[in-house]
Design a protein around this motif. Structure first.
Motif, PDB file in Angstrom:
ATOM      1  N   THR A   1       0.850  -1.187   0.000  1.00  0.00           N
ATOM      2  CA  THR A   1       0.000   0.000   0.000  1.00  0.00           C
ATOM      3  C   THR A   1       0.883   1.234   0.000  1.00  0.00           C
ATOM      4  N   LEU A   2       0.659   2.136  -0.937  1.00  0.00           N
ATOM      5  CA  LEU A   2       1.378   3.410  -1.000  1.00  0.00           C
ATOM      6  C   LEU A   2       0.434   4.525  -0.593  1.00  0.00           C
ATOM      7  N   THR A   3       0.896   5.395   0.287  1.00  0.00           N
ATOM      8  CA  THR A   3       0.115   6.550   0.698  1.00  0.00           C
ATOM      9  C   THR A   3       0.956   7.793   0.452  1.00  0.00           C
ATOM     10  N   SER A   4       0.551   8.604  -0.503  1.00  0.00           N
ATOM     11  CA  SER A   4       1.267   9.831  -0.819  1.00  0.00           C
ATOM     12  C   SER A   4       0.886  10.908   0.192  1.00  0.00           C
ATOM     13  N   ASP A   5       1.896  11.512   0.820  1.00  0.00           N
ATOM     14  CA  ASP A   5       1.663  12.583   1.785  1.00  0.00           C
ATOM     15  C   ASP A   5       1.769  13.960   1.139  1.00  0.00           C
ATOM     16  N   THR A   6       2.698  14.088   0.202  1.00  0.00           N
ATOM     17  CA  THR A   6       2.954  15.374  -0.446  1.00  0.00           C
ATOM     18  C   THR A   6       3.335  15.137  -1.897  1.00  0.00           C
ATOM     19  N   LEU A   7       2.762  15.910  -2.794  1.00  0.00           N
ATOM     20  CA  LEU A   7       3.126  15.849  -4.205  1.00  0.00           C
ATOM     21  C   LEU A   7       3.303  17.272  -4.710  1.00  0.00           C
ATOM     22  N   ARG A   8       4.446  17.549  -5.307  1.00  0.00           N
ATOM     23  CA  ARG A   8       4.731  18.868  -5.879  1.00  0.00           C
ATOM     24  C   ARG A   8       5.164  18.688  -7.323  1.00  0.00           C
ATOM     25  N   ILE A   9       4.661  19.551  -8.192  1.00  0.00           N
ATOM     26  CA  ILE A   9       5.019  19.509  -9.610  1.00  0.00           C
ATOM     27  C   ILE A   9       5.523  20.875 -10.024  1.00  0.00           C
ATOM     28  N   VAL A  10       6.706  20.878 -10.663  1.00  0.00           N
ATOM     29  CA  VAL A  10       7.279  22.096 -11.233  1.00  0.00           C
ATOM     30  C   VAL A  10       7.739  21.738 -12.637  1.00  0.00           C
ATOM     31  N   GLY A  11       7.025  22.231 -13.615  1.00  0.00           N
ATOM     32  CA  GLY A  11       7.376  21.939 -15.005  1.00  0.00           C
ATOM     33  C   GLY A  11       7.270  20.455 -15.306  1.00  0.00           C
ATOM     34  N   THR A  12       8.388  19.862 -15.713  1.00  0.00           N
ATOM     35  CA  THR A  12       8.403  18.442 -16.074  1.00  0.00           C
ATOM     36  C   THR A  12       8.973  17.562 -14.962  1.00  0.00           C
ATOM     37  N   THR A  13       9.064  18.103 -13.745  1.00  0.00           N
ATOM     38  CA  THR A  13       9.580  17.357 -12.601  1.00  0.00           C
ATOM     39  C   THR A  13       8.533  17.334 -11.491  1.00  0.00           C
ATOM     40  N   ALA A  14       8.380  16.175 -10.864  1.00  0.00           N
ATOM     41  CA  ALA A  14       7.459  16.045  -9.728  1.00  0.00           C
ATOM     42  C   ALA A  14       8.187  15.340  -8.588  1.00  0.00           C
ATOM     43  N   TRP A  15       7.845  15.724  -7.355  1.00  0.00           N
ATOM     44  CA  TRP A  15       8.358  15.081  -6.145  1.00  0.00           C
ATOM     45  C   TRP A  15       7.177  14.498  -5.401  1.00  0.00           C
ATOM     46  N   ASP A  16       7.294  13.269  -4.992  1.00  0.00           N
ATOM     47  CA  ASP A  16       6.248  12.610  -4.222  1.00  0.00           C
ATOM     48  C   ASP A  16       6.884  12.043  -2.959  1.00  0.00           C
ATOM     49  N   VAL A  17       6.326  12.379  -1.807  1.00  0.00           N
ATOM     50  CA  VAL A  17       6.812  11.896  -0.522  1.00  0.00           C
ATOM     51  C   VAL A  17       5.660  11.152   0.140  1.00  0.00           C
ATOM     52  N   GLY A  18       5.947   9.968   0.665  1.00  0.00           N
ATOM     53  CA  GLY A  18       4.866   9.225   1.290  1.00  0.00           C
ATOM     54  C   GLY A  18       5.343   8.029   2.084  1.00  0.00           C
TER      55      GLY A  18
ATOM     56  N   TYR B   1       9.156   7.098   1.641  1.00  0.00           N
ATOM     57  CA  TYR B   1       9.820   7.199   0.342  1.00  0.00           C
ATOM     58  C   TYR B   1       9.828   8.636  -0.171  1.00  0.00           C
ATOM     59  N   LEU B   2      10.781   8.901  -1.038  1.00  0.00           N
ATOM     60  CA  LEU B   2      10.855  10.136  -1.815  1.00  0.00           C
ATOM     61  C   LEU B   2      11.083   9.711  -3.251  1.00  0.00           C
ATOM     62  N   THR B   3      10.178  10.112  -4.131  1.00  0.00           N
ATOM     63  CA  THR B   3      10.276   9.769  -5.546  1.00  0.00           C
ATOM     64  C   THR B   3      10.380  11.045  -6.366  1.00  0.00           C
ATOM     65  N   VAL B   4      11.306  11.060  -7.314  1.00  0.00           N
ATOM     66  CA  VAL B   4      11.406  12.149  -8.282  1.00  0.00           C
ATOM     67  C   VAL B   4      10.960  11.575  -9.618  1.00  0.00           C
ATOM     68  N   LEU B   5       9.959  12.209 -10.207  1.00  0.00           N
ATOM     69  CA  LEU B   5       9.419  11.753 -11.487  1.00  0.00           C
ATOM     70  C   LEU B   5       9.725  12.786 -12.571  1.00  0.00           C
ATOM     71  N   ARG B   6       9.898  12.295 -13.790  1.00  0.00           N
ATOM     72  CA  ARG B   6      10.115  13.171 -14.952  1.00  0.00           C
ATOM     73  C   ARG B   6       9.004  12.904 -15.959  1.00  0.00           C
ATOM     74  N   ARG B   7       8.497  13.984 -16.531  1.00  0.00           N
ATOM     75  CA  ARG B   7       7.447  13.841 -17.531  1.00  0.00           C
ATOM     76  C   ARG B   7       8.076  13.762 -18.912  1.00  0.00           C
TER      77      ARG B   7
END
Length: 103
Positions: free
Chosen positions: A37-54, A70-76
């Protein structure tokens, strides 16, 4: 789901570099996970980069539970978001933050 040069820092300190290494580790370990089970606590998006903490909760096939943060950095890309960096830190069952200051 991962970029070709993705990096995963696992809770045990091991580093997986590249999509192939990450997919291999998932294929090897996934049968041991009864439920994740993943529970995202915070998600921030700036341009083509997103940070997800949970928080993740993994129910093992033996009935035990492992809780990690966890801390995930995503690229669009042109069509999809993909994981570029992932760090996982297991929750400690013993001790607390003040213990670190004394060592």
């Amino acid at each position: 789901m991962y970029t070709p040069d993705a990096v995963v820092l696992q809770g045990d300190g091991n580093v997986l570099m590249g999509r192939d290494a990450i997919q291999g580790a998932i294929a090897k370990n996934a049968p041991k996970w009864a439920q994740v089970t993943l529970t995202s606590d915070t998600l921030r998006i700036v341009g083509t980069t997103a940070w997800d903490v949970g928080t993740t909760r993994m129910q093992g096939s033996d009935g035990g539970e492992q809780v990690s943060h966890y801390l995930t950095v995503l690229r669009r890309g042109s069509k999809f978001w993909k994981i570029d960096r992932l760090a996982v830190v297991p929750e400690s069952r013993a001790g607390n933050a003040s213990d670190w200051a004394t060592h």
